[in-house]
Design a protein around this motif. Structure first.
Motif, PDB file in Angstrom:
ATOM      1  N   PHE A  55       0.866  -1.197   0.000  1.00  0.00           N
ATOM      2  CA  PHE A  55       0.000   0.000   0.000  1.00  0.00           C
ATOM      3  C   PHE A  55       0.888   1.228   0.000  1.00  0.00           C
ATOM      4  N   ALA A 103       2.608  -5.065   2.977  1.00  0.00           N
ATOM      5  CA  ALA A 103       1.605  -5.826   3.710  1.00  0.00           C
ATOM      6  C   ALA A 103       1.753  -7.314   3.464  1.00  0.00           C
ATOM      7  N   SER A 106      -4.763  -8.774   4.238  1.00  0.00           N
ATOM      8  CA  SER A 106      -4.328  -8.297   2.932  1.00  0.00           C
ATOM      9  C   SER A 106      -4.104  -9.467   1.999  1.00  0.00           C
ATOM     10  N   PRO A 160       6.330  -2.229   8.998  1.00  0.00           N
ATOM     11  CA  PRO A 160       6.312  -2.777   7.638  1.00  0.00           C
ATOM     12  C   PRO A 160       6.439  -1.699   6.573  1.00  0.00           C
TER      13      PRO A 160
HETATM   14  N1  LIG Z   1      -5.915  -0.044   2.683  1.00  0.00           N
HETATM   15  C1  LIG Z   1      -4.721   0.015   3.292  1.00  0.00           C
HETATM   16  N2  LIG Z   1      -3.936   1.083   3.100  1.00  0.00           N
HETATM   17  C2  LIG Z   1      -2.749   1.176   3.702  1.00  0.00           C
HETATM   18  N3  LIG Z   1      -2.235   0.267   4.521  1.00  0.00           N
HETATM   19  C3  LIG Z   1      -2.977  -0.835   4.769  1.00  0.00           C
HETATM   20  C4  LIG Z   1      -4.254  -1.002   4.176  1.00  0.00           C
HETATM   21  N4  LIG Z   1      -4.781  -2.178   4.604  1.00  0.00           N
HETATM   22  C5  LIG Z   1      -3.840  -2.707   5.423  1.00  0.00           C
HETATM   23  N5  LIG Z   1      -2.754  -1.926   5.523  1.00  0.00           N
HETATM   24  C6  LIG Z   1      -1.556  -2.164   6.280  1.00  0.00           C
HETATM   25  O1  LIG Z   1      -1.060  -3.396   5.858  1.00  0.00           O
HETATM   26  C7  LIG Z   1      -0.554  -4.146   6.955  1.00  0.00           C
HETATM   27  C8  LIG Z   1      -1.246  -5.502   7.004  1.00  0.00           C
HETATM   28  O2  LIG Z   1      -2.616  -5.316   7.310  1.00  0.00           O
HETATM   29  P1  LIG Z   1      -3.687  -6.491   7.426  1.00  0.00           P
HETATM   30  O3  LIG Z   1      -4.986  -5.888   7.635  1.00  0.00           O
HETATM   31  O4  LIG Z   1      -3.521  -7.375   6.271  1.00  0.00           O
HETATM   32  O5  LIG Z   1      -3.211  -7.241   8.730  1.00  0.00           O
HETATM   33  P2  LIG Z   1      -3.924  -8.421   9.512  1.00  0.00           P
HETATM   34  O6  LIG Z   1      -2.920  -9.443   9.681  1.00  0.00           O
HETATM   35  O7  LIG Z   1      -5.175  -8.765   8.859  1.00  0.00           O
HETATM   36  O8  LIG Z   1      -4.211  -7.725  10.910  1.00  0.00           O
HETATM   37  P3  LIG Z   1      -5.480  -7.881  11.869  1.00  0.00           P
HETATM   38  O9  LIG Z   1      -5.260  -9.120  12.641  1.00  0.00           O
HETATM   39  O10 LIG Z   1      -5.374  -6.661  12.744  1.00  0.00           O
HETATM   40  O11 LIG Z   1      -6.679  -7.900  11.017  1.00  0.00           O
HETATM   41  C9  LIG Z   1      -0.801  -3.343   8.208  1.00  0.00           C
HETATM   42  O12 LIG Z   1       0.381  -2.668   8.544  1.00  0.00           O
HETATM   43  C10 LIG Z   1      -1.841  -2.334   7.761  1.00  0.00           C
HETATM   44  O13 LIG Z   1      -1.653  -1.134   8.463  1.00  0.00           O
END
Ligand SMILES: Nc1ncnc2c1ncn2[C@@H]1O[C@H](COP(=O)(O)OP(=O)(O)OP(=O)(O)O)[C@@H](O)[C@H]1O
Ligand SMILES: Nc1ncnc2c1ncn2[C@@H]1O[C@H](COP(=O)(O)OP(=O)(O)OP(=O)(O)O)[C@@H](O)[C@H]1O
Ligand SMILES: [Mg+2]
Ligand SMILES: [Mg+2]
Lengths: 335, 547, 606, 320
Positions: C311, C327, C353, C577
């Motif tokens: 992202f 991500a 993601s 990250p």
């Molecule tokens: N639309 C976006 N724009 C910018 N950064 C994003 C976006 N979506 C996710 N991120 C960033 O990407 C990284 C991974 O996010 P993700 O939501 O995939 O994590 P996750 O493992 O699902 O976490 P959680 O358990 O909190 O849901 C994080 O640092 C998040 O801040």
């Protein structure tokens, strides 16, 4: 933050130029004629000559360009000249009003004091009244105070100033004879007595205006307080054993003020814009009255300049409101 | 004693935007500047000429006007000084002429110098105005408050295109009048004080004036008549009962004066049918393209008879209006009496007239003839009094069997000369329109010349021209020419009456109300002589406080 | 331990005045807390846990509640016993924060966003202890050290949003402890936190309790946490206390049906040890004679290669991309038909993601996705829409993933409208059958989401995902927001569907116990990469990567006999990250541990 | 594993879970959110009072003329400037026209202007708001457009519109409808901006909600997405703007009339009646008070209505 500010500032330039163009085209398209107010005894050829002397004969792009140069290049020079006694602007033609044939900016500056006095005071009075009402109404939601406050502010909202203004004039000026019905713009305050005179002539317009602004602001304050009163952090603050006063007036208020402050900032251009109707009713010849007379007289340079100044103020205070928001709310970062 | 009566408060609800009447010809500018700068001759409340800066009014008899009527010579009074202390001289008058006739200046009063070949100052105390053609009525330049004299010293760098740039001068002209400007806030307020150098050492009685603008007629009237905050209020076009009620408070009185203003209906003599297209609609084409029925005087007469003019006066004008049957109501010597039977309403008579002319009521009550309906579009400017009159007239006409569609147009559009707007009064894209017109001064020659065939507005002339109703009669044009050659006043009056009657009998104009100016002053203010021929403040030097 | 209890709750009854009449929040609850003891209050959402604790603080009134019966006896330092239920608010103010401290559930919202941590910490001290500003700050610093926040001096000047969730919760705890209260109420203090942080916080509370001798009332719905923390347990059910006893008693020989059902529904880490395939849970009262393992097939359904999703972070004067959030970084995996691959990892590691990238709901930067041999990355928008027929998602928050303004039947029917797969009466029938399938009564067809409980909503979401008859369902934290008992039901439903329909799942979760229950294969993610992947058995029974090992250690086990101590914990803060645009990370390289077990050998950032 | 069957062909495999764990099944008949909103609304005293008053005003203005059949433009010159009487309960004006009939006629125009201008503003505001919020690409330009309109002066705009369109409109719709359309359009296109901003904000927040993502993953096209998912969920701010919009439009219309820029003098609206009566304030105070009160009361009742709706539509408040 600073980058953000300057980036927005830079971005607003094309917006403003576009606004200037739109206003210009609008006014140019508008029907009406600067000579319409002249007596019919003045023959048509003379009217045509007058129009020519006002520069109406020139094509539209040239007139717009001229205005741009005058507004953005010459007027600032005049400002600098008047501050530093320099002579940059000597011999350059300024933005002239068609009605008065004098520089528009001079008149605007001349009108500023009364508008600022009346509308500004009304704004301050409104803020001072509205905030406590809003806070207490929210804290005691649906109490008698809240209901009465809501009712009063709704009434303030609903009664148009051309109604309430005339009403108070008839009551306080005509029937009771307590207050003057006509605002004296030449009055100068230099001692207690003259101050009282100024106060007396300001009471009615300020009252009418403040009622309206108070109504809006207190609704806003109340809503914002209600939003925050249900937040978790309020419970935390109470769990710490804090005084109810501290909880509400420090923790909740500080958060609730964030949107309210921006609303207040967004309202500031209105102060400079004057209050067209209230000024008209009370004969406070301020900026609002200037605009409406200019419109009626088809004084295009005046209307153009005034509306453009409002546009600049609106854009500027929009920006200020955003910046304020960022300053007040540590969570928001512009970078 | 000069200055002994202290402060005078005047309210003009339309505030002056400049004090240079050459740059803005509005009444408010002319009147406010009349306290400061003066012409050579003014008109008094009866419309008579009064010498101001001269001792005697020049005439042919006293030799002031040349035998060939091609020049007039003014001898200035001794000892007249500008308010800055310098002498008032003939060269100031010459300069004024140059100032106003400069091609780039856009001088609003330039028509006062129409036909003037030159203004000369053979010596400092003599002003000679030379005309190109013989001028039977030579009292135009420097006569009346619309043609005052400004100081050469102050305005000498303000000629032509640079006129608007002299803001200081335009906002504070040095004059010979009783007051001088202390501060001028355009469209807001003027403060003035007595002129130390005024020629009459005992005048003015007031030491200072606050001349306030803004608001509306009602609040201006209220401030004089009810609250007593002001001494004098101008132009109180208010419903009579409103004004009466205010006057009943006993603080002040309402004064009126009449000159030449007539509220009238113009009946379009050309066809305004929107189907005709821009080249024909409302365009005079030498008798072609005539209006389907308004060129018939019987129709016009019937329309006129159906109107109760007195009621129009009572409702809209009160003291400031009189019934009139002439388009030229004054000065008295010029007013015809030939048409006075219009004064009383006669709907039955009007019906009969139309019946006789073959206009018979159709199924919906509207009269028709040869398939033509008596249906008119009736327009005027947006203004409460006019809309009331429209509503009344519509009702009377409907009793007559005439269908009326009302329309009103914003004044700035209606009276604005924008050739691209379809709504200007000159274009006259309607059957009937209503407004007030008048002429300044006391001589109707130019006014009556308005209805020559050549003055009809057409697309070719950019719709300029004052013959709004498109009246055209060669006999009338001849009368106009004759008047321009006649010097004797009685003869001139006869000619003017003849012309007036011709127009009246063509029913291309239906006069309604003879309108006057209406102002109010406090009971404590003395010396007010209400005047509609000149500035209302024409004699402000004589005003005083009643003690 | 004194036997005089510090607080006794007797026949507490709390009512709320609402438009629809009075709602009873707590009906009849009695229990007591002794000094130095941890009493855990457990029960499902809405059972009245929070209301009881708020009553003890007399804070329910501010939420519109009213104590309408019973006594809340609190043993004050001076002045003996006080009935809090009838004390006035002024007196309460001297007790709150001073003698009773409280930790709230949501660290994100419990702190005032506009005041610094220091200010909020010192407030209580200055009120109750009459300290000067400097003294209070000194004490605040001490407190922050006590709760082991790194760089405590700096934290004092920071605003809450500048701290991570775990740190915020520590601040809240420090705040509650500031005046050394005799009773600490912790209302679900770790529910919103990651396992690793949860473990630390739990250990912290435990240590503080031991050090200061404070009595703790610990509210939670997580039985594993109870097993870790409690001395005694109070089980609540719909406003009533149904059972009370020591931890051992409750876990070993639950008496009440509800407690039994609750315990049966809790997945326990290690339960599946030795089993090759996942199998549904044995729920109490469900007459499942035999639980069949779900085998699945060995054919590949989804093959993902080198998937990378970034992202952009905009900034600077011209709002250009100045950095990227990495991500998902070079992730490859395969899902077999009828099987489940789970992705586990801490918050922000890129699980969601990755899941969304599969459906191209977020656009991956590079990589390959083959679904049944079809190259998803190569599709245009139209093709992608068609491809989504085979892949569906179920989201974490059942409250957010349904449109509140649409009837349930319409929401389930919507995918079929969109693709026109069914029409008219057919569609109607299909929707009804889907409802049957997810065990929702047909009377729910015309209802709106807000009329359902969380579990029921999640069933609707599953029905919607099933509507198009997909081959793969990406379940992104599909059960994380549900109560244990409901969670178990939904999990069983999912497994049942898998067995019956041969569905494949990409199961995204941070709950190791749940993952152990449902997966065939497990991928452990850290900072956008898969650090270890293999069959569930291999990964759980033989974790190789240090991060996996740490994760396993942090997971609390629902067994009071297997408590963990603070010394076992050793977590590093997760690095950012976010990397500059020109940063190119190295490719992931894996070491094969066993046939279907690989471990990342290149740098993972851990 | 055998070929999977279609999911809905299967019958439920197991009986429901243990009774103790079963979630409570709602027994009440299904209620949409709107039913809740309605019931909450009916409990808001101010809102109900506002609604009742507003309905009374509507009834008086639109149904009143059926009972009170005097032509508002009929001039009875003998009955000028009369105070209230049995024949003319509200008195007469300076031409002897019946004020009651004029108030009704004026009210029809004022309310109609209020409602239609509000609808127009709402339509524009929602359109711009939804588009700007939903499609990131046009967000910037649309928001600049909003700024532009915020900074534009209403009065000159109105004059321009009068000139450019009046002829065309009065040709097609007749002069009265023509000016009506003009006023409505003028007020409408100068007051949609706040709605647009609010709606945009809400749409931006909605876009982050999972059900939008879910809808995307089940193949909902952007158009359907807006229609089915976005719009129904931004209805509450829109409804609130609607009530405020009516009030705002009524006031704007009367203010314009007051400045002499609104409807022409022969066309009664409340604002116009008030403006015309101001001069008669002392003689016939009822002539000022009646339209003044009518305006204030309508605005007040509509504002209360909006207040109640806001409370009813806010789920956080609705619980109470
Ligand atoms: N639309 C976006 N724009 C910018 N950064 C994003 C976006 N979506 C996710 N991120 C960033 O990407 C990284 C991974 O996010 P993700 O939501 O995939 O994590 P996750 O493992 O699902 O976490 P959680 O358990 O909190 O849901 C994080 O640092 C998040 O801040
Ligand atoms: N402010 C309130 N107004 C009305 N009812 C309330 C309020 N607060 C709580 N309740 C009701 O009281 C009951 C108990 O709620 P409580 O918050 O104690 O549950 P909980 O056990 O803490 O649940 P969770 O695990 O979700 O936090 C619930 O049925 C809830 O609906
Ligand atoms: Mg809770
Ligand atoms: Mg996630």
């Amino acid at each position: 933050m600073l980058t953000y500010f300057f980036r927005r500032l830079l971005l607003s330039i094309p917006t403003l130029l576009f606004i200037a163009l739109v206003i210009f085209l609008l006014l140019d398209l508008a029907p009406g004629d600067p000579t319409a107010q002249l007596p019919l005894t003045i023959p048509p050829e003379v009217r045509e000559q007058i129009r020519q002397s006002l520069g109406l004969g020139e094509p539209l792009p040239i007139r717009f360009w001229k205005w741009l140069v005058q507004f953005f290049w010459i007027e600032p020079q005049v400002l600098i000249d008047s501050i530093f006694n320099t002579h940059f602007s000597a011999g350059d033609s300024r933005v002239l009003s068609w009605q008065t044939r004098s520089p528009v900016m001079d008149i605007v500056i001349q009108r500023m004091p009364q508008t600022l006095w009346v509308v500004g005071t009304a704004y301050l009075v409104a803020i001072v009244i509205a905030l406590p009402i809003g806070i207490y109404s929210a804290y005691r939601q649906y109490s008698i105070f809240d209901n009465v406050g809501t009712f009063v502010s709704m009434v303030g909202f609903s009664v148009p100033p051309f109604f309430s203004g005339v009403l108070v004039i008839v009551i306080f000026a005509v029937n009771l004879g307590w207050l003057p019905s006509i605002y004296d713009t030449t009055h100068k305050v230099y001692d207690w007595e003259t101050f009282m005179v100024q106060l007396r002539q300001m009471i009615m317009p300020v009252m009418v205006l403040a009622l309206q602004i108070t109504a809006q602001l207190s609704r806003f304050m109340r809503a914002s307080m209600l939003d925050n009163l249900n937040q978790d952090y309020v419970r935390t603050a109470r769990a710490k054993g804090l005084n109810e006063r501290v909880v509400v007036l420090v923790h909740v208020l500080r958060n609730s003020m964030i949107p309210v402050v921006t609303v207040i900032a967004l309202g500031v251009p209105q102060i400079f814009g004057g209050a067209i109707i209230t000024e008209q009713v009370f004969k406070v010849n301020g900026i609002g009255q200037l605009l409406i007379t200019a419109i009626q007289a088809n004084d295009i340079p005046m209307v153009q300049t005034l509306t453009f100044i409002f546009a600049v103020l609106i854009v500027l205070f929009n920006l200020i409101a955003d910046v304020l928001y960022g300053l007040l709310d540590p969570r928001i970062r512009y970078d | 004693e000069r200055g002994e009566d202290g402060q005078l408060n005047i309210i003009y609800w339309q505030a002056p935007s400049t004090l240079n009447p050459f740059l803005s010809g509005g009444t408010k500018e002319v009147e406010s500047s009349s306290m400061i700068i003066e012409p050579l001759i003014r008109f008094n409340e009866k419309g008579e000429m009064v010498p101001m800066l001269i001792d005697e009014i020049p005439t042919v008899e006293n030799g002031g006007v040349a035998e060939d009527l091609k020049s007039i010579t003014y001898k200035l009074s001794e000892g007249v000084k500008w308010s800055d202390g310098s002498d008032f001289t003939a060269s100031d008058a010459v300069f004024t002429w140059k100032y106003c006739t400069h091609p780039d200046s856009g001088c609003a009063q330039v028509s006062y110098f129409d036909g003037v070949e030159a203004v000369e100052a053979p010596d400092p105390m003599t002003v000679v105005v030379k005309f190109k053609e013989p001028k039977p009525f030579p009292y135009t330049a420097f006569v009346g408050s619309e043609s005052p004299i400004i100081q050469e010293a102050q305005f000498k760098d303000c000629l032509g295109a640079s006129a608007p740039e002299c803001t200081d001068a335009n906002f504070g002209p040095i004059g010979t009048g009783p007051f001088v400007v202390d501060e001028f806030k355009p469209n807001d307020v003027i403060t003035l004080s007595a002129n130390e150098n005024y020629r009459d050492a005992s005048k003015p009685a007031f030491a200072s004036i606050t001349f306030k603008g803004g608001g509306d007629a009602a609040s201006a009237a209220r401030s004089v008549l009810e609250t007593g905050e002001f001494d004098y209020a101008w132009n109180l076009q208010l419903a009579p009962e409103v004004l009466d009620k205010m006057a009943a408070a006993g603080k002040g009185e309402v004064v009126v004066a009449f000159a030449t203003s007539v509220e009238r209906l113009h009946l379009n003599q050309t066809n305004p049918d929107s189907a005709l297209g821009p080249d024909k609609r409302s365009v005079f084409m030498n008798g072609e393209n005539k209006h389907p029925f308004l060129t018939d005087p019987m129709v016009g007469k019937a329309l006129s008879m159906a109107i109760d003019r007195q009621l129009l006066v009572d409702i809209g004008y009160g003291r400031a209006g009189k019934v009139t049957c002439n388009v030229l109501p004054g000065p008295e010597a010029y007013a015809s009496t030939a048409n006075d039977d219009c004064m009383t309403q006669d709907i039955e008579g009007a019906k009969k007239l139309l019946d006789d002319a073959g206009w018979v009521p159709g199924g919906d009550g509207i009269r028709t003839k040869d398939g033509m309906r008596l249906s008119v579009l009736y327009q005027t400017s947006t203004n409460a009094v006019r809309q009331d009159a429209q509503a009344l007239i519509k009702q009377w006409w409907s009793e007559l069997g005439v269908e009326t569609e009302l329309r009103n147009i914003d004044a700035s559009v209606f009276f604005g000369g924008d050739p691209s707007s379809p709504d200007t009064f000159q274009k006259f894209y309607a059957d009937i329109e209503m407004y007030t017109n008048n002429f300044s001064g006391v001589d109707p020659e130019a006014y009556m010349a308005n209805w020559r065939c050549s003055d009809i507005p057409t697309p070719k002339s950019q719709w300029q021209g004052a013959n709004i109703q498109r009246f055209c009669d060669p006999a009338y044009d001849e009368l106009v020419t004759e008047m321009s050659r006649t010097a004797e006043l009685d003869k001139r009056a006869d000619l003017a009456k003849q012309m007036n009657d011709m127009i009246m009998q063509s029913y291309s104009i239906i006069p309604l109300v003879y309108r006057g100016g209406q102002s109010a002053h406090a009971n404590s203010l003395g010396g007010v002589l209400m005047n509609d021929w000149d500035s209302e403040l024409w004699n402000i030097a004589d005003w005083y406080r009643i003690k | 331990m004194l036997d005089h209890p510090i607080a006794r709750i007797e026949n507490l009854r709390v009512e709320f005045e609402t438009r629809g009449g009075n709602v009873v929040g707590v009906e009849d609850v009695s229990f007591s807390i002794n000094p130095g003891e941890t009493v855990a209050v457990v029960g499902e959402s809405g059972s009245g846990k929070s209301v009881s604790s708020l009553s003890l603080m007399r804070l329910v009134e501010f939420g519109g509640g009213k104590i309408t019966g019973g006594h809340l006896l609190f043993d004050r330092v001076k002045g003996g016993e006080l009935d809090i239920a009838s004390a006035d608010q002024d007196l309460m103010r001297t007790i709150r924060g001073n003698e009773i401290g409280m930790i709230f559930q949501e660290p994100m919202t419990a702190l005032n966003p506009v005041f610094t941590v220091g200010r909020q910490l010192t407030e209580g001290l200055r009120v109750h202890k009459g300290m000067s500003k400097d003294q209070a700050y000194a004490r605040a610093l001490e407190l922050l050290k006590q709760v082991r926040i790194p760089e405590p001096e700096r934290r004092l000047k920071q605003f809450p949003h500048e701290l991570s969730g775990g740190m915020r919760q520590r601040v809240v705890i420090a705040m509650a402890l500031a005046c050394e209260p005799r009773l600490l109420i912790a209302d679900e203090p770790t529910t919103a936190l990651d396992v690793t942080i949860q473990a630390e916080i739990l250990a912290l509370i435990d240590r503080l309790k031991r050090e200061t001798g404070t009595a703790v009332m610990f509210i939670t719905h997580d039985m594993a946490v109870v097993a870790q923390m409690a001395d005694r347990v109070v089980v609540m059910y719909r406003g009533n206390k149904v059972e009370e006893g020591t931890v051992q008693e409750i876990f070993d020989s639950p008496k009440h049906d509800y407690t039994k059902a609750l315990l049966a529904a809790v997945p326990k880490l290690g339960e599946m040890t030795g089993k090759a395939y996942p199998e549904p849970m044995r729920l109490l009262g469900v007459d499942a004679d035999e639980v069949k393992p779900i085998v699945g097939s060995e054919d590949d359904l989804l093959v993902v290669k080198h998937l990378t999703t970034r992202f952009p972070v905009k900034g600077g004067f011209f709002r250009r991309t100045v950095a990227n959030v990495h991500a998902v970084e070079d992730v490859s995996f395969t899902i077999k038909k009828g099987q489940t691959l789970s992705l586990v990892g801490e918050s922000g590691c890129g699980k969601s993601s990755a899941g969304r990238s599969l459906l191209r709901l977020v656009e991956p930067k590079s990589g390959h996705i083959y679904l049944d041999g079809k190259d998803i990355m190569a599709l245009d928008q139209g093709g992608l829409r068609k491809a989504r027929l085979d892949m569906q998602m179920v989201f974490q928050d059942p409250f957010a993933s349904l449109n509140p303004q649409m009837q349930l039947a319409d929401q389930v029917a919507e995918p079929m409208w969109n693709y026109g797969t069914k029409k008219g009466a057919d569609l109607q029938k299909a929707v009804e059958r889907l409802f049957d399938r997810v065990e929702l009564p047909r009377s729910f067809l015309r209802r709106f989401p807000h009329e359902l409980s969380g579990g029921q909503r999640q069933r609707v979401a599953i029905a919607r995902a099933l509507a198009l008859n997909p081959k793969l369902i990406v379940a992104d934290e599909a059960v994380s927001a549900l109560d244990v008992s409901v969670q178990a039901q939904v999990l069983n439903l999912m497994m049942e569907l898998q067995a019956d329909l041969g569905l494949s799942f990409l199961f995204i979760s941070h709950d190791m116990a749940v993952v152990e229950r449902v997966s065939h294969h497990v991928g452990v993610m850290y900072l956008g990469r898969i650090v270890e992947m293999g069959s569930r058995r291999a990964v759980f029974e033989n974790p190789q990567h240090p991060y996996t090992q740490a994760l396993m250690k942090a997971v609390p086990v629902a067994d009071p006999a297997r408590r963990k101590g603070e010394h076992e914990l050793n977590f590093k803060p997760i690095p950012s990250p976010i990397h500059p645009v020109d940063y190119e990370p190295a490719m992931s390289e894996y070491r094969k541990v066993a046939d279907d077990h690989i471990v990342l050998t290149t740098d993972s950032g851990y | 594993m055998t070929e999977p069957n279609s999911p809905e062909d299967q019958t439920p495999a197991t009986t429901p879970a243990a009774a103790v764990l079963a979630a409570p099944v709602p027994t009440a008949p299904p209620r949409s959110q709107w039913a809740d909103v309605w019931s909450q609304f009916t409990h808001h005293k101010g809102a109900m009072a506002g609604a009742v008053v507003f309905i009374l005003i509507l009834a008086g203005v639109f149904l009143g003329p059926l009972l009170w059949q005097i032509d508002p433009s009929y001039i009875d010159i003998r009955a000028r400037n009369q105070g209230p009487s049995l024949a003319h309960p509200f008195g007469t004006d300076q031409l002897g026209r019946d004020m009651m009939a004029r108030m009704m006629a004026g009210g029809q125009v004022s309310v109609a202007v209020g409602v239609t201008a509000m609808l127009l503003a709402l339509f524009l505001g929602s359109l711009v708001g939804v588009l700007a919020g939903y499609f990131r690409r046009i967000d910037g330009p649309l928001m600049r457009l909003t700024d532009l309109f915020l900074a534009l002066p209403l009065l000159p705009l109105l004059l321009v519109m009068v000139m450019l369109f009046r002829d065309m409109l009065s040709k097609n719709f007749g002069p009265e409808t023509g000016i009506f359309i003009l006023m409505v359009v003028a007020i409408g296109i100068t007051s949609w901006m706040p709605t647009a901003r609010i709606v945009r904000g809400d749409v931006l927040a909605l876009k982050e909600r999972e059900f939008v993502l879910a809808a995307r993953s089940i193949g909902t096209t952007p158009f359907k997405m807006i229609l089915r998912h976005i719009l129904p969920n931004v209805v509450s701010p829109i409804v609130v703007s609607a009530t405020l919009g009516i009030a705002n439009a009524i006031i704007t219309e009367s203010a314009l009339s007051f400045l002499g820029l609104g409807f022409p003098p022969d066309f009664p609206t409340w604002g116009r009646l008030l403006f015309d009566a101001v001069d008669y304030m002392q003689q016939n105070p009822e002539r000022v008070m009646l339209p003044g009160i009518a305006i204030s009361l309508s605005v007040l009742s509509v504002n209360y209505l909006g207040d109640g709706l806001r409370d009813a539509l806010d789920p956080r408040i609705r619980g109470r």
